[in-house]
Design an enzyme around this catalytic site. Sequence first.
Site, PDB file in Angstrom:
ATOM      1  N   GLU A 209      26.476  36.636 -18.082  1.00 33.13           N
ATOM      2  CA  GLU A 209      27.282  37.863 -18.118  1.00 33.13           C
ATOM      3  C   GLU A 209      28.746  37.551 -18.421  1.00 33.13           C
ATOM      4  O   GLU A 209      29.527  38.440 -18.711  1.00 33.13           O
ATOM      5  CB  GLU A 209      27.218  38.575 -16.763  1.00 33.13           C
ATOM      6  N   THR A 265      20.851  31.697 -20.215  1.00 33.30           N
ATOM      7  CA  THR A 265      20.946  30.703 -19.143  1.00 33.30           C
ATOM      8  C   THR A 265      19.621  30.520 -18.400  1.00 33.30           C
ATOM      9  O   THR A 265      18.842  31.448 -18.237  1.00 33.30           O
ATOM     10  CB  THR A 265      22.032  31.085 -18.118  1.00 33.30           C
ATOM     11  N   ASN A 285      19.325  36.628 -20.387  1.00 31.27           N
ATOM     12  CA  ASN A 285      19.764  37.573 -21.403  1.00 31.27           C
ATOM     13  C   ASN A 285      20.774  36.943 -22.359  1.00 31.27           C
ATOM     14  O   ASN A 285      21.434  35.956 -22.042  1.00 31.27           O
ATOM     15  CB  ASN A 285      20.420  38.783 -20.725  1.00 31.27           C
ATOM     16  N   ASP A 330      20.169  43.111 -20.588  1.00 28.91           N
ATOM     17  CA  ASP A 330      20.176  42.132 -19.494  1.00 28.91           C
ATOM     18  C   ASP A 330      18.755  41.842 -19.006  1.00 28.91           C
ATOM     19  O   ASP A 330      18.525  41.634 -17.818  1.00 28.91           O
ATOM     20  CB  ASP A 330      21.059  42.622 -18.323  1.00 28.91           C
ATOM     21  N   HIS A 639      32.767  44.746  -5.528  1.00 28.90           N
ATOM     22  CA  HIS A 639      33.163  45.792  -4.574  1.00 28.90           C
ATOM     23  C   HIS A 639      32.430  47.107  -4.802  1.00 28.90           C
ATOM     24  O   HIS A 639      32.718  48.086  -4.123  1.00 28.90           O
ATOM     25  CB  HIS A 639      34.683  45.990  -4.618  1.00 28.90           C
ATOM     26  N   MET A 677      38.627  35.762  -3.222  1.00 28.67           N
ATOM     27  CA  MET A 677      39.262  36.785  -4.064  1.00 28.67           C
ATOM     28  C   MET A 677      40.426  36.124  -4.794  1.00 28.67           C
ATOM     29  O   MET A 677      41.484  35.889  -4.223  1.00 28.67           O
ATOM     30  CB  MET A 677      39.727  37.940  -3.171  1.00 28.67           C
TER      31      MET A 677
HETATM   32 CA    CA Z   1      21.444  38.400 -16.469  1.00 29.45          CA
END
Ligand code: CA
Length: 711
Positions: A209, A265, A285, A330, A639, A677
């Site tokens: 991603e 991957t 994907n 995806d 979040h 974070m």
């Molecule tokens: Ca994926």
Amino acid sequence: MSWLVDARIALVLTVVVSCGCNLSTTKHSQPQTAGPGSVTEVRLVNADHEPGNWLAYGRTYNEERFSPLQEISGRNVNQLGLAWSFDLDTHRGQEATPIVVDGVMYFTSAWSRVFALNAATGALLWSYDPKVPREWGVNACCDVVNRGVALWKGKVYVGTLDGRLVALDAATGKLVWEQLTIDRNWRYTITGAPRIVKGKVIIGNGGGEFGVRGYVSAYDAESGQMVWRFYTVPGDPAKPFESPILAQAAKTWSGEWWKNGGGGTVWDAIVYDPELDLLYVGTGNGGPWNGKIRSPKGGDNLLTCSIVALRPETGEYVWHYQEDAADDWDFDSSEQIILADIPIDGKTRKVLLHAPKNGIFYVIDRENGAVISARPYTFINWATGVDLKTGRPMETDIAHYPGENPPPIVPGPLGAHSWQPMSYSPITGLTYIPVNDVGFKFKAADNFEFKKLAANYGIDTVAAGMPQDPTIKKAILDTVKGKLVAWDPVQQKQAWAVERPGPWNGGTLATAGNLVFEGTAAGRFEAYRADTGEKVWSFDAQTGVMAGPVTYTVKGEQYVAILAGWGGVFPLATGEVSFKSGRVRNVSRMLAFKLGGKASLPPLPEVEEPILNPPRSVADSATIHRGEALFQRFCASCHGDVAVSGGVLPDLRYSSTLANDRWFKIVRDGAYQSLGMVSFAKEVSQKDAADMRTYVIFRANQSKADQVPHK
Ligand code: CA
């Protein structure tokens, strides 16, 4: 009957019938071991000779997650009780399958930490913390999870979130070696369990991603030196291709795909076939998801969304089968692979069973990669099935999300089945699949720009967000479901199903005691009759359960164990959708059960409900919309969609920083870097951060007005 064709099971049943005793007696035939964790190739290939151990991720090399143990059966499972529990000091997701070798249980927790416990008592023997820098957490699409270790000749192997492969002494947990397996300039992560084949540790990674190029590598188990690496997608064609198949694969790409990695991957399935001496990996994907951005002039984009067979000694390519050409959704094919010998048209065939994200159950000839049969295992609308002549899906006209307002695609990126392991019982001939029914509104992004720290889907993430119109929202949430499906791979049809309130339920375990075990997103750990699906046992786990259960014996007594704890991508990213499954807390702990177990869990402490008290929302709608687009791109994957957290990471609508400048210290100055974070200052300007906050303030006020329930 299908079990007759399985010589191993026939043998096991003969033993049971002839001696009238339970299978734990086979412990006497377990090989004498040389010390803790002394798993060898002989033991792995013959894992069915020692059913008291759970030697590898899927128990055996075939990864059926079927146990011949049957002391615990449909007749007595109502006496199953908690034997012990082991608390973990984390509130992040738990996805690991424990390995149990000669009375010791080895497993991983969040942040790639490793634990070794006495499998009969739960007493801690040792633990190891690879000290993953918390700022690496931003590179994980799907929580800082880890799915488990591998054992080999006295060593324990774990892949860490920040891309290291680590070997530990199985007796002490002390570091033996570690090897960096990634280029840290890219957002690679490891969450999958390593597998060991012929003295080599095989490990992949995730990040499809976020702009990485997929590969799988083999390392020498003793020295840690890399033996081979196989890339799943071609790199820059101006440079030499690493293998001949990549030169062919490059012809199925267009544009400058390598600049954004390409994806593909190998983040979960890595399975060794000792009979054919092949290694099968599932690839993820293409990246970005939107194929028109990834490969603008089309092409199948090999070897994304494929099963690829390799030679384990060299990593040499043997065959591939691509489940989704030109992936737009995806639809990872990384989900776990099961090897089985099943009767097809009167002949026993060596097949692999696969239920990837795309919602189609595949039976594939593992000698050559030819698809034998393929059928949707739940509702899908992107395809009607697979053309067995070409092996390609028969796509519907909405599949590639045409136009300005395309209908949702089912399944969405969560997948009809994800990493939660399925199981296969050679006795019932059924595969037990945790199924998700969740659609997703894909719409191509206008003016997509690759951002290092953002989700790089190439789709309009605002259009994908949950609408706030109550009628529309209810209609969407009503379609969100989950179920446990018993699937007959020979007939390619459902034998039975158990409906769940929502998706993201746990992996499954099938046993010769005619049982299927599964944890639920709603906080239970349950057993069903494997042949009929009748519920026969249920335990209050106090937390959502995602991981796959295991069973083993110690001193002849059978245990069932499950790593309980809620998290992963579903509660992190999907916002209100995740509440469909159950408003569970994350209480991370290992639970082990046995007949007559008398242990109990302490009652959960009360948690004070936070109060929604945002500053007044005074911004104009243009600023709010700008903030929404930024939030959905940079913040939502942890979040929560449209600023609703699924309860694992902070819900920003409740943040005190909405009213002060600490918001900027966190978003831009990295004040919470030690918690994971990071600073987004390189890509998020002061105005961007202010607009993001404006949007969250707007959403907090909207939620207060709607009295949206919260955690
Ligand atoms: Ca994926």
